[in-house]
Design an enzyme around this catalytic site. Structure first.
Site, PDB file in Angstrom:
ATOM      1  N   ALA A   1      10.182 -37.950   4.834  1.00  0.00           N
ATOM      2  CA  ALA A   1       8.797 -37.726   4.403  1.00  0.00           C
ATOM      3  C   ALA A   1       7.836 -38.216   5.482  1.00  0.00           C
ATOM      4  CB  ALA A   1       8.542 -38.454   3.081  1.00  0.00           C
TER       5      ALA A   1
ATOM      6  N   CYS B   1      -0.724   0.780   7.284  1.00  0.00           N
ATOM      7  CA  CYS B   1      -1.250   0.986   5.922  1.00  0.00           C
ATOM      8  C   CYS B   1      -2.674   1.511   5.964  1.00  0.00           C
ATOM      9  CB  CYS B   1      -1.189  -0.309   5.133  1.00  0.00           C
ATOM     10  SG  CYS B   1       0.493  -0.769   4.765  1.00  0.00           S
TER      11      CYS B   1
ATOM     12  N   GLU C   1      12.803 -32.429   0.264  1.00  0.00           N
ATOM     13  CA  GLU C   1      13.019 -33.344  -0.871  1.00  0.00           C
ATOM     14  C   GLU C   1      13.260 -34.785  -0.435  1.00  0.00           C
ATOM     15  OE1 GLU C   1      15.093 -32.567  -4.380  1.00  0.00           O
ATOM     16  OE2 GLU C   1      14.807 -30.400  -4.322  1.00  0.00           O
TER      17      GLU C   1
ATOM     18  N   GLU D   1       0.842  -1.212   0.000  1.00  0.00           N
ATOM     19  CA  GLU D   1       0.000   0.000   0.000  1.00  0.00           C
ATOM     20  C   GLU D   1       0.872   1.255   0.000  1.00  0.00           C
ATOM     21  OE1 GLU D   1      -0.291  -2.599   1.954  1.00  0.00           O
ATOM     22  OE2 GLU D   1      -2.369  -3.033   2.514  1.00  0.00           O
TER      23      GLU D   1
ATOM     24  N   CYS E   1      -2.683  -3.370   7.123  1.00  0.00           N
ATOM     25  CA  CYS E   1      -2.353  -3.517   8.549  1.00  0.00           C
ATOM     26  C   CYS E   1      -2.894  -2.329   9.340  1.00  0.00           C
ATOM     27  CB  CYS E   1      -0.851  -3.670   8.735  1.00  0.00           C
ATOM     28  SG  CYS E   1       0.105  -2.237   8.216  1.00  0.00           S
TER      29      CYS E   1
ATOM     30  N   ALA F   1      12.487 -41.176   2.248  1.00  0.00           N
ATOM     31  CA  ALA F   1      11.289 -41.810   2.779  1.00  0.00           C
ATOM     32  C   ALA F   1      11.107 -41.596   4.285  1.00  0.00           C
ATOM     33  CB  ALA F   1      11.338 -43.304   2.473  1.00  0.00           C
TER      34      ALA F   1
ATOM     35  N   ALA G   1       9.924 -37.806  -6.162  1.00  0.00           N
ATOM     36  CA  ALA G   1       9.899 -38.347  -7.520  1.00  0.00           C
ATOM     37  C   ALA G   1       9.690 -39.851  -7.386  1.00  0.00           C
ATOM     38  CB  ALA G   1      11.213 -38.049  -8.227  1.00  0.00           C
TER      39      ALA G   1
HETATM   40  N1  LIG Z   1      13.042 -40.085  -5.603  1.00  0.00           N
HETATM   41  C1  LIG Z   1      13.095 -39.105  -4.717  1.00  0.00           C
HETATM   42  O1  LIG Z   1      12.353 -38.097  -4.804  1.00  0.00           O
HETATM   43  C2  LIG Z   1      14.085 -39.187  -3.605  1.00  0.00           C
HETATM   44  C3  LIG Z   1      14.301 -38.056  -2.820  1.00  0.00           C
HETATM   45  C4  LIG Z   1      15.182 -38.132  -1.765  1.00  0.00           C
HETATM   46  C5  LIG Z   1      15.829 -39.332  -1.515  1.00  0.00           C
HETATM   47  N2  LIG Z   1      15.626 -40.391  -2.293  1.00  0.00           N
HETATM   48  C6  LIG Z   1      16.272 -41.680  -1.971  1.00  0.00           C
HETATM   49  O2  LIG Z   1      15.795 -42.078  -0.710  1.00  0.00           O
HETATM   50  C7  LIG Z   1      16.817 -42.829  -0.065  1.00  0.00           C
HETATM   51  C8  LIG Z   1      17.022 -42.224   1.320  1.00  0.00           C
HETATM   52  O3  LIG Z   1      15.811 -42.314   2.038  1.00  0.00           O
HETATM   53  P1  LIG Z   1      15.842 -42.702   3.584  1.00  0.00           P
HETATM   54  O4  LIG Z   1      14.452 -42.896   4.037  1.00  0.00           O
HETATM   55  O5  LIG Z   1      16.796 -43.813   3.769  1.00  0.00           O
HETATM   56  O6  LIG Z   1      16.546 -41.431   4.254  1.00  0.00           O
HETATM   57  P2  LIG Z   1      16.131 -39.949   4.550  1.00  0.00           P
HETATM   58  O7  LIG Z   1      14.690 -39.769   4.784  1.00  0.00           O
HETATM   59  O8  LIG Z   1      16.814 -39.059   3.572  1.00  0.00           O
HETATM   60  O9  LIG Z   1      16.899 -39.780   5.899  1.00  0.00           O
HETATM   61  C9  LIG Z   1      16.506 -40.478   7.051  1.00  0.00           C
HETATM   62  C10 LIG Z   1      17.256 -39.813   8.145  1.00  0.00           C
HETATM   63  O10 LIG Z   1      16.701 -38.505   8.375  1.00  0.00           O
HETATM   64  C11 LIG Z   1      16.826 -38.201   9.735  1.00  0.00           C
HETATM   65  N3  LIG Z   1      15.500 -38.183  10.314  1.00  0.00           N
HETATM   66  C12 LIG Z   1      14.354 -38.635   9.774  1.00  0.00           C
HETATM   67  N4  LIG Z   1      13.336 -38.413  10.623  1.00  0.00           N
HETATM   68  C13 LIG Z   1      13.861 -37.794  11.691  1.00  0.00           C
HETATM   69  C14 LIG Z   1      13.325 -37.290  12.898  1.00  0.00           C
HETATM   70  N5  LIG Z   1      12.012 -37.378  13.177  1.00  0.00           N
HETATM   71  N6  LIG Z   1      14.154 -36.705  13.768  1.00  0.00           N
HETATM   72  C15 LIG Z   1      15.466 -36.597  13.500  1.00  0.00           C
HETATM   73  N7  LIG Z   1      16.050 -37.062  12.377  1.00  0.00           N
HETATM   74  C16 LIG Z   1      15.238 -37.645  11.496  1.00  0.00           C
HETATM   75  C17 LIG Z   1      17.676 -39.321  10.345  1.00  0.00           C
HETATM   76  O11 LIG Z   1      18.992 -38.904  10.036  1.00  0.00           O
HETATM   77  P3  LIG Z   1      20.347 -39.436  10.721  1.00  0.00           P
HETATM   78  O12 LIG Z   1      20.390 -40.899  10.448  1.00  0.00           O
HETATM   79  O13 LIG Z   1      21.408 -38.688   9.988  1.00  0.00           O
HETATM   80  O14 LIG Z   1      20.257 -39.071  12.163  1.00  0.00           O
HETATM   81  C18 LIG Z   1      17.236 -40.492   9.503  1.00  0.00           C
HETATM   82  O15 LIG Z   1      18.118 -41.570   9.549  1.00  0.00           O
HETATM   83  C19 LIG Z   1      18.048 -42.735  -0.942  1.00  0.00           C
HETATM   84  O16 LIG Z   1      18.118 -43.929  -1.685  1.00  0.00           O
HETATM   85  C20 LIG Z   1      17.749 -41.575  -1.847  1.00  0.00           C
HETATM   86  O17 LIG Z   1      18.394 -41.699  -3.091  1.00  0.00           O
HETATM   87  C21 LIG Z   1      14.756 -40.351  -3.341  1.00  0.00           C
END
Ligand SMILES: NC(=O)c1ccc[n+]([C@@H]2O[C@H](COP(=O)([O-])OP(=O)(O)OC[C@H]3O[C@@H](n4cnc5c(N)ncnc54)[C@H](OP(=O)(O)O)[C@@H]3O)[C@@H](O)[C@H]2O)c1
Length: 290
Positions: A227, A55, A221, A22, A45, A224, A124
């Site tokens: 996520a 504003c 990103e 504004e 605001c 698993a 992905a």
């Molecule tokens: N296609 C895709 O979009 C994509 C994207 C990303 C990754 N990937 C693949 O996914 C695989 C890795 O996945 P992942 O599940 O093994 O590993 P990740 O999610 O990258 O990492 C898991 C780690 O994150 C940390 N973590 C997770 N939850 C937590 C919490 N609540 N508090 C504190 N720390 C936490 C811990 O780290 P620390 O062990 O260090 O303590 C845990 O061991 C790889 O193969 C990669 O290439 C694919």
């Protein structure tokens, strides 16, 4: 700011939060603002800050005739009092709620409601819901067009986060590599309970994102485990899936354990917001229904 069908001033809130839109538009409009209509996304605001008058005061002083606004400000210092102040000054106020406007303010609205950044989780995946082969290989699941799209999405975030597992497995660069916008790379952050690599910010629990400084949009990103941690704590506002036309079979599932015991409770949580073809892949974005 519009008068006699002519735009006499434009503005948008600057980086760091000031000046507000504004103030910019009023400065451009000058005396012509008297009797004009101001079209704003967010309620003006009503609170004075150390950086100048509110504003709503500026708009009253400028003598505008009408305000059209899409979103009421949830900030308790304003929350309806901006509108009230303008009405008390004889200015016509039209509140026209709009979903598109709410989405454009998503970072601000999530911060106001939950005290944390807006979180997008990107994955992905293959047609059968895997993010990697069983041995961890994930480069590349999607094609070039989808990967370029990911870079454009990274550029819109303030910080980008991966889990410790992905950091160790992939050593991802987490930057923007699209010609012309390389300078928009977000700050890298790792979720890990282990020691921090040099030069990268670390948090050791998803709940700590409330504490990341100057982050309104966080782009997560994976992988698993990460996520699952974000989803289990209901910290994801937008889910972005890039679905490639491939099958992996017994690979790594996109999302780790969520401990869901009642299927009925899983319904209605996500709403399809966008769907489009990116080369041979399909992009789908889902908003958390709240
Ligand atoms: N296609 C895709 O979009 C994509 C994207 C990303 C990754 N990937 C693949 O996914 C695989 C890795 O996945 P992942 O599940 O093994 O590993 P990740 O999610 O990258 O990492 C898991 C780690 O994150 C940390 N973590 C997770 N939850 C937590 C919490 N609540 N508090 C504190 N720390 C936490 C811990 O780290 P620390 O062990 O260090 O303590 C845990 O061991 C790889 O193969 C990669 O290439 C694919």
């Amino acid at each position: 700011m519009v008068k006699n069908d002519t735009v006499i001033g434009r503005g948008w809130t600057q980086r760091g939060g000031r000046p507000h839109a504004e103030a910019m538009a009023l400065e451009q409009a000058g005396k012509a603002a008297r009797g004009a209509t101001a079209y704003v996304t967010l309620e003006p605001c009503a609170h004075r800050s150390g950086r100048g008058p509110s504003c709503s005061s500026l708009l009253c002083e400028a003598g505008i005739g009408r305000l059209v606004c899409a979103v009421e400000d949830p900030d308790p210092r304003t929350a309806g009092t901006g509108f009230a102040k303008l009405r008390a000054a004889g200015i016509a106020v039209e509140h026209c709620p709009s979903q598109a406007s709410r989405e454009s303010l998503a970072g601000y609205l999530v911060r106001a409601r939950f005290g944390r950044p807006h979180v997008t989780l990107k994955l992905a995946i293959s047609l059968d819901g895997c993010i990697a082969l069983a041995d961890g290989q994930s480069r590349w699941i999607t094609g070039e067009t989808a990967r370029a799209h990911v870079h454009s999405r990274r550029a819109m975030a303030d910080a980008i986060l991966v889990g410790g597992g992905t950091w160790r497995a992939d050593k991802p660069r987490l930057d923007v590599r699209l010609p012309g916008i390389e300078g928009l790379s977000p700050r890298p952050v790792i979720l890990t309970r282990k020691s921090a690599p040099d030069g990268v910010e670390v948090i050791d629990a998803p709940s700590q994102i409330a504490e990341l400084e100057a982050v309104q949009y966080l782009y997560v990103e994976g992988g698993a485990g990460t996520a699952a941690s974000f989803l289990a704590q209901d910290l994801v506002d937008r889910l972005e899936l890039y679905r490639a036309p491939i099958l992996i079979g017994s690979g790594k599932p996109a999302i780790g354990r969520l401990a869901i015991e009642n299927l009925a409770l899983t319904h209605g949580r996500w709403t399809l917001a966008e769907r489009r073809q990116l080369g041979s892949d399909v992009f789908e974005a889902y908003s958390r229904t709240r």
